[in-house]
Scaffold this motif. Structure first.
Motif, PDB file in Angstrom:
ATOM      1  N   THR A 118       0.831  -1.205   0.000  1.00 37.12           N
ATOM      2  CA  THR A 118       0.000   0.000   0.000  1.00 37.12           C
ATOM      3  C   THR A 118       0.868   1.258   0.000  1.00 37.12           C
ATOM      4  OG1 THR A 118      -1.767  -1.105   1.199  1.00 37.12           O
ATOM      5  CG2 THR A 118      -1.765   1.292   1.267  1.00 37.12           C
ATOM      6  N   ALA A 119       0.635   2.128  -0.963  1.00 40.72           N
ATOM      7  CA  ALA A 119       1.260   3.448  -1.012  1.00 40.72           C
ATOM      8  C   ALA A 119       0.129   4.445  -0.784  1.00 40.72           C
ATOM      9  CB  ALA A 119       1.938   3.676  -2.346  1.00 40.72           C
ATOM     10  N   LEU A 120       0.030   4.953   0.428  1.00 36.76           N
ATOM     11  CA  LEU A 120      -1.099   5.804   0.823  1.00 36.76           C
ATOM     12  C   LEU A 120      -1.025   7.216   0.278  1.00 36.76           C
ATOM     13  CD1 LEU A 120      -1.876   5.209   4.593  1.00 36.76           C
ATOM     14  CD2 LEU A 120      -3.291   4.727   2.636  1.00 36.76           C
ATOM     15  N   ARG A 121      -2.178   7.728  -0.097  1.00 40.23           N
ATOM     16  CA  ARG A 121      -2.313   9.135  -0.442  1.00 40.23           C
ATOM     17  C   ARG A 121      -3.140   9.840   0.634  1.00 40.23           C
ATOM     18  NH1 ARG A 121      -4.809   9.903  -5.871  1.00 40.23           N
ATOM     19  NH2 ARG A 121      -2.689   9.625  -6.570  1.00 40.23           N
ATOM     20  N   THR A 122      -4.265   9.215   1.037  1.00 40.99           N
ATOM     21  CA  THR A 122      -5.184   9.822   1.997  1.00 40.99           C
ATOM     22  C   THR A 122      -5.686   8.760   2.969  1.00 40.99           C
ATOM     23  OG1 THR A 122      -5.928  11.395   0.314  1.00 40.99           O
ATOM     24  CG2 THR A 122      -7.372  11.099   2.219  1.00 40.99           C
ATOM     25  N   ALA A 123      -5.867   9.163   4.211  1.00 41.67           N
ATOM     26  CA  ALA A 123      -6.464   8.288   5.222  1.00 41.67           C
ATOM     27  C   ALA A 123      -7.491   9.095   5.998  1.00 41.67           C
ATOM     28  CB  ALA A 123      -5.396   7.745   6.169  1.00 41.67           C
ATOM     29  N   ILE A 124      -8.676   8.517   6.167  1.00 35.89           N
ATOM     30  CA  ILE A 124      -9.711   9.154   6.983  1.00 35.89           C
ATOM     31  C   ILE A 124      -9.950   8.241   8.176  1.00 35.89           C
ATOM     32  CG2 ILE A 124     -12.092   9.960   7.128  1.00 35.89           C
ATOM     33  CD1 ILE A 124     -11.953  10.500   4.114  1.00 35.89           C
ATOM     34  N   VAL A 125      -9.647   8.762   9.362  1.00 30.71           N
ATOM     35  CA  VAL A 125      -9.785   7.993  10.598  1.00 30.71           C
ATOM     36  C   VAL A 125     -11.152   8.291  11.197  1.00 30.71           C
ATOM     37  CG1 VAL A 125      -8.875   7.648  12.929  1.00 30.71           C
ATOM     38  CG2 VAL A 125      -7.301   8.061  11.024  1.00 30.71           C
ATOM     39  N   ASN A 126     -11.898   7.239  11.515  1.00 33.19           N
ATOM     40  CA  ASN A 126     -13.198   7.359  12.181  1.00 33.19           C
ATOM     41  C   ASN A 126     -13.120   6.563  13.475  1.00 33.19           C
ATOM     42  OD1 ASN A 126     -14.796   8.823  10.141  1.00 33.19           O
ATOM     43  ND2 ASN A 126     -14.258   7.061   8.896  1.00 33.19           N
ATOM     44  N   LEU A 127     -13.370   7.234  14.608  1.00 26.46           N
ATOM     45  CA  LEU A 127     -13.278   6.599  15.922  1.00 26.46           C
ATOM     46  C   LEU A 127     -14.543   6.793  16.723  1.00 26.46           C
ATOM     47  CD1 LEU A 127      -9.823   7.841  17.269  1.00 26.46           C
ATOM     48  CD2 LEU A 127     -10.390   5.532  16.607  1.00 26.46           C
ATOM     49  N   LYS A 128     -14.845   5.813  17.545  1.00 31.78           N
ATOM     50  CA  LYS A 128     -15.870   5.953  18.573  1.00 31.78           C
ATOM     51  C   LYS A 128     -15.150   5.700  19.891  1.00 31.78           C
ATOM     52  CE  LYS A 128     -19.884   4.950  15.874  1.00 31.78           C
ATOM     53  NZ  LYS A 128     -21.070   4.222  15.649  1.00 31.78           N
ATOM     54  N   ALA A 129     -15.106   6.732  20.722  1.00 35.45           N
ATOM     55  CA  ALA A 129     -14.377   6.633  21.987  1.00 35.45           C
ATOM     56  C   ALA A 129     -15.064   7.492  23.030  1.00 35.45           C
ATOM     57  CB  ALA A 129     -12.937   7.092  21.795  1.00 35.45           C
ATOM     58  N   GLY A 130     -15.275   6.917  24.194  1.00 34.89           N
ATOM     59  CA  GLY A 130     -15.888   7.674  25.286  1.00 34.89           C
ATOM     60  C   GLY A 130     -17.238   8.262  24.934  1.00 34.89           C
ATOM     61  N   GLY A 131     -18.021   7.554  24.121  1.00 36.66           N
ATOM     62  CA  GLY A 131     -19.346   8.041  23.751  1.00 36.66           C
ATOM     63  C   GLY A 131     -19.332   9.100  22.661  1.00 36.66           C
ATOM     64  N   LYS A 132     -18.153   9.416  22.098  1.00 40.06           N
ATOM     65  CA  LYS A 132     -18.049  10.422  21.051  1.00 40.06           C
ATOM     66  C   LYS A 132     -17.627   9.769  19.746  1.00 40.06           C
ATOM     67  CE  LYS A 132     -16.583  14.144  24.087  1.00 40.06           C
ATOM     68  NZ  LYS A 132     -15.573  15.146  24.347  1.00 40.06           N
ATOM     69  N   THR A 133     -18.104  10.342  18.652  1.00 41.13           N
ATOM     70  CA  THR A 133     -17.655   9.921  17.334  1.00 41.13           C
ATOM     71  C   THR A 133     -16.706  10.997  16.829  1.00 41.13           C
ATOM     72  OG1 THR A 133     -19.723   8.771  16.905  1.00 41.13           O
ATOM     73  CG2 THR A 133     -18.381   9.344  14.996  1.00 41.13           C
TER      74      THR A 133
END
Length: 184
Positions: A118-133
């Motif tokens: 994989t040669a990355l150009r873009t990454a979008i991180v989506n997290l659910k932590a402590g009741g928050k998105t």
């Protein structure tokens, strides 16, 4: 390219980011406005990665050759370890291919294993932590060098072997502050 891949690529490129967020980095100071989540502005990078705003918190992405490390940071850029965090990273490669990989909690951060080659150009991180998105977008990753790529020609290392401390010249460890020592 399949039609579904085109739709995913279009969604990745046009992924909406949450609207403005305000927070203060120091107690008793006025909050400053952020134009959008994912904004980059004068944040420290405690683990040697890229830091983006995500609501009242920050997400740091550290690129390694075969995986991504994701750290959740508070307003003072200190690592936060929420209970049972979950999430994924949507990837766009330099070959315009998209995929989504799960984030796995490991100690004080989360890890996403990258598909081979994989040669990355873009990454979008989506997290659910402590009741928050939380969400943050990291672009132009193909211009950044993965954290461990530096270590190959490095002549100096931290005596505590801190991750990301390798350097080609003398100095201090960015993580613990100890003087770097010459490799034997």
């Amino acid at each position: 390219m399949k039609f579904s891949h085109l739709l995913i690529a279009a969604a990745l490129l046009a992924a909406p980011l949450s609207l403005s967020a305000q927070h203060s980095h120091k107690p008793n100071t006025a909050p400053h406005g952020h134009k959008a989540a994912g904004e980059s502005h004068a944040h420290k990078s405690p683990h040697g990665g890229i830091v983006r705003t995500a609501g009242t918190l920050h997400i740091e992405l550290v690129q390694h050759p075969t995986e991504l490390h994701v750290y959740l940071l508070d307003a003072n850029e200190a690592t936060v370890t929420p209970a049972r965090p979950t999430g994924s990273v949507m990837l766009l490669t330099t070959a315009n291919k998209t995929s989504t990989v799960a984030l796995t909690p490991t100690g004080d951060h989360l890890v996403a294993k990258l598909p081979a080659g994989t040669a990355l150009r873009t990454a979008i991180v989506n997290l659910k932590a402590g009741g928050k998105t939380l969400s943050a977008r990291f672009e132009k990753l193909n211009a950044a060098k993965p954290a461990q790529a530096k270590a190959v020609g490095a002549a100096y290392l931290c005596p505590m072997q801190c991750e990301g401390s390798a350097s080609d010249k003398p100095g201090s460890c960015p993580k613990c502050g100890m003087a770097l020592v010459k490799k034997s």
